[in-house]
Write an enzyme that holds these catalytic residues in place. Structure first.
Site, mmCIF file in Angstrom:
data_model
loop_
_atom_site.group_PDB
_atom_site.id
_atom_site.type_symbol
_atom_site.label_atom_id
_atom_site.label_comp_id
_atom_site.label_asym_id
_atom_site.label_seq_id
_atom_site.Cartn_x
_atom_site.Cartn_y
_atom_site.Cartn_z
ATOM 1 N N SER A 144 3.589 18.323 4.085
ATOM 2 C CA SER A 144 2.298 19.234 4.151
ATOM 3 C C SER A 144 2.948 20.658 4.571
ATOM 4 C CB SER A 144 1.824 18.557 5.389
ATOM 5 O OG SER A 144 0.498 19.645 5.810
ATOM 6 N N TYR A 157 1.428 15.250 13.990
ATOM 7 C CA TYR A 157 1.371 15.294 12.661
ATOM 8 C C TYR A 157 2.632 16.390 11.923
ATOM 9 C CZ TYR A 157 -0.652 16.019 7.886
ATOM 10 O OH TYR A 157 -0.993 16.277 6.641
HETATM 11 N N1 LIG Z 1 -5.751 16.456 3.082
HETATM 12 C C1 LIG Z 1 -5.004 17.450 3.282
HETATM 13 O O1 LIG Z 1 -5.402 18.661 3.696
HETATM 14 C C2 LIG Z 1 -3.785 17.360 2.992
HETATM 15 C C3 LIG Z 1 -2.826 18.373 3.320
HETATM 16 C C4 LIG Z 1 -1.499 18.261 3.356
HETATM 17 C C5 LIG Z 1 -0.814 16.954 3.125
HETATM 18 N N2 LIG Z 1 -1.652 15.974 3.275
HETATM 19 C C6 LIG Z 1 -1.033 14.538 3.098
HETATM 20 O O2 LIG Z 1 -1.539 13.905 1.760
HETATM 21 C C7 LIG Z 1 -1.435 12.397 1.855
HETATM 22 C C8 LIG Z 1 -2.625 11.917 1.439
HETATM 23 O O3 LIG Z 1 -3.608 12.235 2.414
HETATM 24 P P1 LIG Z 1 -5.208 12.750 2.061
HETATM 25 O O4 LIG Z 1 -5.715 13.942 2.401
HETATM 26 O O5 LIG Z 1 -5.464 11.953 0.724
HETATM 27 O O6 LIG Z 1 -5.818 11.482 3.142
HETATM 28 P P2 LIG Z 1 -6.532 10.074 2.962
HETATM 29 O O7 LIG Z 1 -7.693 10.228 1.827
HETATM 30 O O8 LIG Z 1 -7.088 9.703 4.629
HETATM 31 O O9 LIG Z 1 -5.617 9.233 2.417
HETATM 32 C C9 LIG Z 1 -4.514 8.666 3.151
HETATM 33 C C10 LIG Z 1 -4.163 7.409 2.483
HETATM 34 O O10 LIG Z 1 -3.086 6.833 3.206
HETATM 35 C C11 LIG Z 1 -3.413 5.394 3.230
HETATM 36 N N3 LIG Z 1 -2.402 4.827 4.612
HETATM 37 C C12 LIG Z 1 -2.868 5.143 5.982
HETATM 38 N N4 LIG Z 1 -2.013 4.528 6.795
HETATM 39 C C13 LIG Z 1 -1.377 3.480 5.913
HETATM 40 C C14 LIG Z 1 -0.576 2.462 6.358
HETATM 41 N N5 LIG Z 1 -0.117 2.314 7.659
HETATM 42 N N6 LIG Z 1 0.063 1.803 5.240
HETATM 43 C C15 LIG Z 1 -0.361 2.069 3.847
HETATM 44 N N7 LIG Z 1 -1.217 3.179 3.710
HETATM 45 C C16 LIG Z 1 -1.772 3.799 4.607
HETATM 46 C C17 LIG Z 1 -4.963 5.110 3.293
HETATM 47 O O11 LIG Z 1 -5.533 3.931 3.115
HETATM 48 P P3 LIG Z 1 -5.644 2.850 4.077
HETATM 49 O O12 LIG Z 1 -6.357 3.337 5.153
HETATM 50 O O13 LIG Z 1 -6.454 1.757 3.520
HETATM 51 O O14 LIG Z 1 -4.510 2.179 4.395
HETATM 52 C C18 LIG Z 1 -5.112 6.252 2.423
HETATM 53 O O15 LIG Z 1 -5.056 5.655 1.231
HETATM 54 C C19 LIG Z 1 -1.208 12.331 3.337
HETATM 55 O O16 LIG Z 1 0.467 11.953 3.666
HETATM 56 C C20 LIG Z 1 -1.277 13.644 4.022
HETATM 57 O O17 LIG Z 1 -0.732 13.857 5.442
HETATM 58 C C21 LIG Z 1 -3.175 15.881 2.921
#
Ligand SMILES: NC(=O)c1ccc[n+]([C@@H]2O[C@H](COP(=O)([O-])OP(=O)(O)OC[C@H]3O[C@@H](n4cnc5c(N)ncnc54)[C@H](OP(=O)(O)O)[C@@H]3O)[C@@H](O)[C@H]2O)c1
Length: 262
Positions: A144, A157
């Site tokens: 991130s 985080y």
């Molecule tokens: N959104 C942003 O602004 C942003 C910015 C920078 C980086 N990111 C990164 O991008 C990635 C995806 O995030 P997102 O924004 O798409 O969030 P999201 O929609 O909440 O997706 C997170 C995913 O991770 C899975 N997950 C969580 N805990 C888990 C576990 N213990 N085992 C297996 N799967 C797990 C969740 O599924 P389940 O709950 O079903 O397990 C979900 O599929 C993350 O690493 C986040 O830090 C996001």
């Protein structure tokens, strides 16, 4: 020596963790459109099954909690036995728990480290011996822009995401001679369920589809870092390149964290 190269659908299957929602789900659809068979993991089996129903011959649900290293190893074993080598992996699963630094909870740190850091390490542990033996593979670790420097409420985080950049860099240095390509994704704000509880202003936020497009196109190159939207992430990099004596007060001011407490 085998030089690392970009993987193609002819090399095997793709594996995306955290594919039940947000960026991972959007990336799954994009890789399928590019001709990949994609194994998708997350804890929620129902959401994975629903996504797989969109392209049953192309999407393979593989539910797993990545914080359970034995379960991750079993899933990778089963996927490769049933569907062939994992040629490309996007280690995207992650959680965001805000920490109030004046009233922190140890469990929030522990949970964040377990999923974001230990969970990613579990995936790496399952993948790299296979890829190094094949002298081929491509792994992208989703970090991130928070990794670039300190932010209020992100002491758990941000710590994991900074560690993931370092992890990716170490792996990239070491695995080059085995023909394994390691990349690191550093997105700014992306509109996903993970942002629902984040009360911060979210400048230059992009949609999950745009994020998926940037990640997929970045993975068509061999560069280390894939960062977007660049007008935001490059500005952040410039701020954090300033001496800490300057950037810490600047970030405090810009995020409203300098206001006196009552
Ligand atoms: N959104 C942003 O602004 C942003 C910015 C920078 C980086 N990111 C990164 O991008 C990635 C995806 O995030 P997102 O924004 O798409 O969030 P999201 O929609 O909440 O997706 C997170 C995913 O991770 C899975 N997950 C969580 N805990 C888990 C576990 N213990 N085992 C297996 N799967 C797990 C969740 O599924 P389940 O709950 O079903 O397990 C979900 O599929 C993350 O690493 C986040 O830090 C996001």
């Amino acid at each position: 020596m085998t030089t690392p190269r970009v993987a193609t659908p002819q090399d095997g299957i793709a594996w995306i963790t955290g594919a039940s929602s947000g960026i991972g789900a959007a990336l799954t659809r994009r890789l399928v459109a590019q001709g990949w068979r994609v194994a998708i993991s997350a804890r929620s089996a129902e959401k994975l099954t629903a996504l797989a129903a969109e392209a049953p011959d192309r999407i393979i649900p593989a539910p797993v909690d990545i914080s359970d290293a034995d379960a991750v190893a079993s899933v990778v074993d089963r996927l490769e036995a049933d569907h062939g080598p994992i040629a490309q992996a996007v280690l995207n699963a992650g959680i965001y728990i805000t920490i109030d630094a004046a009233d922190p909870k140890f469990e929030d740190y522990a949970k964040t480290f377990d999923v974001n850091l230990k969970g990613t390490a579990a995936c790496i542990t399952a993948l790299t011996p296979r890829m190094t033996a094949r002298r081929f593979g491509q792994i992208a670790i989703v970090s991130s822009a928070t990794a670039f420097g300190g932010m209020p409420t992100a002491s758990a985080y941000g710590a994991t995401k900074a560690a993931l950049v370092n992890m990716a860099e170490c792996l990239r240095i070491e695995l080059h001679r085995y023909g394994v390509l390691i990349q690191c994704i550093t997105p700014g704000f992306v509109e996903t369920p993970a942002q629902d509880d984040n009360a911060f202003p979210k400048p230059f936020m992009v949609t999950a589809d745009t994020a998926a497009e940037r990640i997929a196109s970045g993975m068509q190159s061999t560069r280390f870092e894939v960062t977007f939207p660049r007008r935001f992430t490059w500005m952040l990099k410039a701020i954090y390149a300033l001496p800490r004596a300057w950037h810490i007060p600047l970030v405090r001011k810009q995020t409203g964290s300098g206001k006196p407490v009552e």
